[in-house]
Structure formats: structure tokens, C-alpha cells
Design an enzyme around this catalytic site. Structure first.
Site, PDB file in Angstrom:
ATOM      1  N   SER A 214       0.844  -1.192   0.000  1.00 36.79           N
ATOM      2  CA  SER A 214       0.000   0.000   0.000  1.00 36.79           C
ATOM      3  C   SER A 214       0.878   1.239   0.000  1.00 36.79           C
ATOM      4  CB  SER A 214      -0.908   0.011   1.235  1.00 36.79           C
ATOM      5  OG  SER A 214      -0.124   0.066   2.417  1.00 36.79           O
ATOM      6  N   HIS A 215       0.273   2.381  -0.312  1.00 42.16           N
ATOM      7  CA  HIS A 215       1.039   3.624  -0.389  1.00 42.16           C
ATOM      8  C   HIS A 215       1.695   3.969   0.948  1.00 42.16           C
ATOM      9  CE1 HIS A 215      -0.187   4.276  -4.412  1.00 42.16           C
ATOM     10  NE2 HIS A 215      -1.445   4.568  -4.150  1.00 42.16           N
ATOM     11  N   ILE A 216       0.957   3.781   2.046  1.00 40.31           N
ATOM     12  CA  ILE A 216       1.526   4.156   3.340  1.00 40.31           C
ATOM     13  C   ILE A 216       2.693   3.244   3.703  1.00 40.31           C
ATOM     14  CG2 ILE A 216      -0.082   2.758   4.720  1.00 40.31           C
ATOM     15  CD1 ILE A 216       0.028   5.059   6.799  1.00 40.31           C
TER      16      ILE A 216
END
Length: 618
Positions: A214-216
């Protein structure tokens, strides 16, 4: 019915499971969930219950308490947990608002009203079932060979001496803050998946599942921040009990040990310096745009200064012999260049004046440190661009031609509306704060918009050609979900099918977890997506992915996934063939690009599509 429900709940709450083996606990859990569903409409829980009942039954083709069975059961229990969380959150929200209104009109003491919704949930039989669920999970995860922890980013070795002060808050609530002077370990029960990690935060621990790709998670690895999930309720409560304490964090394999640090203030200064060096955003200089006469460019004209790295990479993949020989496809595309927004704004002076006024309000509020006023001004900028900016007359024909090339399923006006939302996303709060932290002036960030066909994907995947957790360049890490990929990159609740595979010929993929994301996303029919492609994404040393929006012309549909019938869970042969094929694709794309890659794609029947590939941030 109410009396019977109360009687059953009390019996469940009174059970002492200490002497029960895990088979008995799972059997009682199945009966308890079935009782909850009697006479109540919980669509997600019904679907999750079907998955759990099949996993717990004797005719699923799996050997009970084998590692394969345990991974299936682990996914089924997580599916039940997420369904109950969803329905109880809905119930809490449903009753809290009228309670607030009635309490205010009746002049009740707010102390009796504030937690009314939560108390209603605590009185529901599902609350009693949740305790039984948590009592059943440890043995299943142990049989699956899994730690209670899920580590998405390892963080700095310095955390073993001092990590910072434990702070319990939602990560979304501390956007724009700076902890550099006093390092912090953030305990955030929920993660949206798109938050930034403030400077000085050395670790983010959550009770919600975290997708490794995921981006985070990517941003955490790029900034050297530990990111890990502890979904076990007892383990999470133990972490929360350390609130306000200075702690150290040791990572050993899949295990994480959080304990009070004896190093104290002396280590705090060292950790603060380390945190400032690793967690603060890099200072960036963006490449300037090149003006072009074209409103819309085709892949043969994707060039630096005209479009961003996303479009340029796609053009290279589209003519790649390696991709063609592998049998993968790249969807057709076209792009509005960097200068398209400026030209559209110049053609609509009235809207340009409103945008200018709103941007002045953003600057004024930010200079005054007024986060509320800044947020309102940013909302005004986005709204003005998305809904007031008129389509230039000479843009109609290019967008009509683009729509025709994708089967005429979209009108030019609809495509333009999606494009405007992408342009407007330049001024979302997270992107604004990120640019500010990186020293990037607003006028140096330019937004191209990539138009791509949305194919009717049955599954989506993200591949990293070097294992992002271990850094092993000889091992591919992949994640697969049902439907479109927004469930993956947005870190939506639940686990994906995650696996590793050595790059050596004939290597056998290893399953890390099976899928249980409750909701999948699908295009109702073939349509177009407008994807952000700024000059501030995919940069060396900066994980800017996910800062800006991508918008489908026709909104996607959300569906509750039935994992009781999902081949990714039950068809081991098909799953293994898919993972092996994706690992081979990853190797082929990396060979074409020359460096480790972060690859996004989807699957339609037996066809594999590569939607994006960018240099992997290690």
C-alpha cells in the site's frame, strides 16, 4: 425474540473457555455467529459466515490443522472480524446521531450521551461473539506459522535503544505536525492507507491489517519508519497501556517487542536526530514543464516535460519485446500534457479569478497556522476546479476522439469532469502538506492526466521485484486481490493473497497470507480512468505514489466478496500457477527496465495486463 437474544448473549458472556481446545472454541463460535444472524440483516457477516463455516467443515478438502488449512481459517476469521466491525460501526453511527439530537433537546447531561452508540454496541450479541473470536485466533495463527504481528516496514535499528514516546491517536489526526523535537511512536487503531507520516514519528503501530504494498507502507519504508499491525485485541491493549511511556522496539523475524526504555532522555536526543534525518521529507527540485500545442498526446509523444513518469513508463512497456513475448498486454492510452490545465484555466477567466482568490486564502491561512481555515480554502480550490472550470471549445474534439477509441462508452463532458477532479487533487490537504515539507512551490508542480481504458478485471495485483521488507533482490513479493486494484494500493481492510517467489527458474511460490478483503471494486462496463501523472511522483528517493487522485469516468461498483467460492482460496493448483506466472512477469519487466520495479496490473480471464511500472523505492 428480544428475551431469547438477551438470554443467549448472557450465556455466551458467561462461558469460561480456559479448558476448551481450539476445535471446541471454533465450533462454539460457529453456533454463536449463526445465532447473531437469526432475524437480523447483516449482509457482510452472512458472506463471512459462509466462508468460516466452509473452512470449519469437514468437506473442504483440507487436512484440519495443517498449515494450508490454518491459513484458510486465519483468513476466514479475519473476514468474520471485519464484517462484525463494519456492522457494529454502522449501528453505533446510526444510533449516536439521534441520541445527540434528543439529548440536546432534553437538556441531558452530555456524559450520558457521548458514548451512547458505543454502549448500544456493547449490549449487542455480536459484542459477546467478538470476545470468542479473539479467543480462537491465536491457535489458528500459530498453526499457520504466523506471528500475531504483521510487519510492513522495518524501521531504523536505532529503535532497539530508544524509539520515542507512545502516543495513542489516529494518524489522520496528526497530519502536518512535527515530532522531530520529541520522537513519537504512534498507535493508530485505523489507517486510511493514504496518510503521510509526520517528521519525528519513528514507528506507526496499528490494530488494522496493513498491505505491504500500500502507499503508506511504501512511504514508511522510504522514510525509515517502522510500520506494523497487531490485530490481536489483547496484544493491542497491551500496547495502548504503554501510552505516555518512552519505549524501545526490537524486531526479531516476524516478532516485535515493545518495552520501556531505560536509555531515557539521553537516547531521546540521539533518536530525535536520527528521526529528523530519516523521517523528514526530502527536499525536491521538480523538472519544469514543456509547453505543447496538443491538448492530447499519444504514447509516441510521451516525453519528459510533456507528461510524467507514469505515462513515459507505460509507453515503454507498450513496445517492450519482453512484455509481448511473455503474453501480457498494456491497455491503450493517451494523455493531457502538463500545460493542459493552465490552458484550460486561461480559457475561462472567471473561474481563473475564483481559483486565484481561493489560493490566496490558502496561503493566508497557512501563514497564520490556521489549519481549519486552510482546509476550507483548499476545499474551495478543488470544488471550483472540479465543478466550475469550463471545457475549452478546442478540447471537445480530442476528448471525443479519445472516447471513440475506447468504444464510445463515455461522453467527452464526462471524461473532462474526471480530468478536472484529477487536476483538483493537486490541492488536497495531504499533497499540499507534503509539497510544503519537501520545499516544493505550488507553481512548480504540474499535473498531466493519463487516460486509460479500464478493463473488466477479475483480479488485480501489485508486484515488487525486490522483496520490500527484506531488501532481497533475488525474491519477488506480490499481492493479489479480487476486482480492481484500489483495494490493494489504498490499504483497504483485510489481507490480500500475499506471496514471495525466488527469481530462480522453477522456483515454487510461498503463500504468506490468503485473501479476506471484504469488498471488491469493479467497473460496471468498459470505461476510462483519468490517472494523475504529475512531475512530483515516481522520483528517486521520494515515494510520492498516491498523493494525487485517479478517477474513473463511470464510478466503480463495490461488491461483497464471497470467499467461500473464491478460487484464490480453495484452488491451490490455480493459485500456484497464477503466482508463478506473476513472478515470471516481474522478472521480465525488471529485465526490461534495468532496475527493481513496482508493478501494478490486473487479470481478465487468462489475460494479464500491466497497468503501471515504476522504479521501486528500496
Amino acid at each position: 425474540d428480544i428475551a431469547m437474544e438477551k438470554f443467549y448473549r448472557q450465556k455466551i458472556e458467561g462461558l469460561d473457555l480456559t479448558g476448551w481446545d481450539y476445535d471446541a472454541r471454533l465450533g462454539q463460535l460457529e453456533m454463536s455467529i449463526r445465532n447473531v444472524l437469526v432475524g437480523q440483516d447483516f449482509d457482510r457477516l452472512v458472506t463471512a459466515y459462509d466462508f468460516f463455516r466452509k473452512a470449519n467443515g469437514g468437506e473442504n478438502g483440507l487436512t484440519r490443522w495443517s498449515p494450508e488449512w490454518a491459513k484458510v481459517m486465519d483468513a476466514a476469521l479475519e473476514s468474520v472480524s471485519l464484517a462484525m466491525e463494519h456492522h457494529m460501526d454502522q449501528l453505533c453511527e446510526l444510533v449516536q446521531h439521534p441520541a445527540d439530537v434528543i439529548g440536546e433537546q432534553a437538556e441531558c447531561d452530555p456524559a450520558y450521551i457521548t458514548n451512547f452508540g458505543e454502549e448500544v454496541v456493547r449490549g449487542h450479541s455480536m459484542f459477546a461473539v467478538s470476545r470468542m473470536l479473539s479467543e480462537s485466533r491465536p491457535g489458528v495463527r500459530q498453526a499457520a506459522g504466523r506471528s500475531p504481528w504483521d510487519v510492513a516496514a522495518l524501521g531504523s535499528p536505532a529503535l532497539a535503544s530508544y524509539a520515542g514516546v507512545v502516543t495513542v491517536t489516529e494518524l489522520a489526526d496528526v497530519q502536518g505536525q512535527d515530532y522531530s523535537a520529541a520522537p513519537a511512536v504512534i498507535l493508530s487503531a485505523r489507517l486510511g492507507g493514504l496518510e503521510d507520516i509526520p517528521p519525528g514519528v519513528t514507528a506507526v503501530l496499528t490494530s488494522a491489517p496493513v498491505d505491504l504494498l500500500s502507499h503508506i507502507a511504501i512511504r514508511a519504508r522510504q522514510t525509515g519508519v517502522l510500520l506494523a499491525a497487531m490485530p490481536d485485541p489483547a496484544g493491542w491493549e497491551a500496547l495502548v497501556a504503554d501510552a505516555g511511556k518512552g519505549v524501545k522496539i526490537e524486531v526479531v523475524g516476524e516478532e516485535i517487542k515493545v518495552s520501556e526504555s531505560s536509555a531515557g532522555a539521553a537516547a531521546a536526543s540521539t533518536s530525535s536526530a536520527t528521526s529528523s534525518a530519516t523521517s523528514s521529507a526530502p527536499k525536491l527540485t521538480l523538472a519544469p514543464k514543456v509547453d505543447t500545442a496538443d491538448w492530447l498526446v499519444t504514447p509516441d509523444k510521451y516525453a519528459p516535460g510533456v507528461v510524467g513518469g507514469k505515462s513515459s513508463s507505460l509507453a515503454k512497456l507498450g513496445v517492450s519485446p519482453a512484455i509481448a513475448s511473455f503474453g501480457a498486454a498494456v491497455p491503450a492510452s493517451s494523455a493531457l500534457p502538463f500545460d493542459a490545465f493552465d490552458k484550460a484555466l486561461a480559457a475561462d477567466p472567471a473561474t481563473a479569478a475564483k481559483v486565484s482568490a481561493a489560493l490566496s486564502a490558502v496561503s493566508t491561512a497557512d501563514a497564520a497556522g490556521d489549519a481549519t481555515a486552510r482546509r476550507a480554502a483548499l476545499d474551495s480550490v478543488r470544488s471550483t476546479i472540479a465543478y466550475d472550470l469550463k471545457m475549452p471549445d478546442d478540447l471537445v474534439a480530442p476528448l471525443a476522439a479519445a472516447a471513440a477509441s475506447y468504444g464510445n462508452t463515455c461522453a467527452p463532458a464526462d471524461v473532462y469532469h474526471a480530468v478536472k477532479k484529477v487536476w483538483a487533487s493537486k490541492w488536497n490537504e495531504r499533497a499540499f502538506l507534503s509539497r510544503k515539507a519537501c520545499g516544493v512551490p505550488d507553481d512548480s508542480l504540474h499535473m498531466a492526466t493519463l487516460l486509460m481504458e479500464v478493463v473488466p478485471a477479475t483480479h488485480a495485483f501489485v508486484l515488487h521485484t525486490a522483496n520490500p521488507l527484506t531488501g532481497d533482490a533475488g525474491e519477488v513479493f506480490g499481492e493479489v486481490c479480487v476486482g480492481l486494484g484500489e483495494a490493494l494500493v489504498g490499504n483497504e481492510p483485510g489481507s490480500a493473497l500475499s506471496f514471495t517467489c525466488a527469481k530462480s527458474p522453477g522456483a515454487f511460490p510461498v503463500v504468506k497470507s490468503l485473501p479476506c478483503k471484504p469488498v471488491s471494486h469493479h467497473a460496471p462496463y468498459t470505461t476510462v480512468i483519468a490517472r494523475s501523472d504529475s512531475n512530483g511522483e515516481d522520483l528517486e528517493g521520494f515515494a510520492g505514489a498516491g498523493l494525487y487522485d485517479s478517477v474513473t469516468v463511470v464510478p466503480t461498483e463495490s461488491r461483497v466478496v464471497s470467499y467461500a467460492d473464491e478460487p484464490l482460496v480453495w484452488d491451490e493448483g490455480k493459485r500456484t500457477r497464477l503466482m508463478s506466472r506473476l513472478a515470471e512477469l516481474a522478472v521480465a519487466v525488471e529485465a526490461e527496465m534495468g532496475v527493481p520495479q513496482d508493478i501494478e496490473g490486473c487479470i481478465v480471464g487468462d489475460d494479464v495486463y500491466v497497468l503501471q511500472s515504476r522504479n521501486q523505492v528500496l
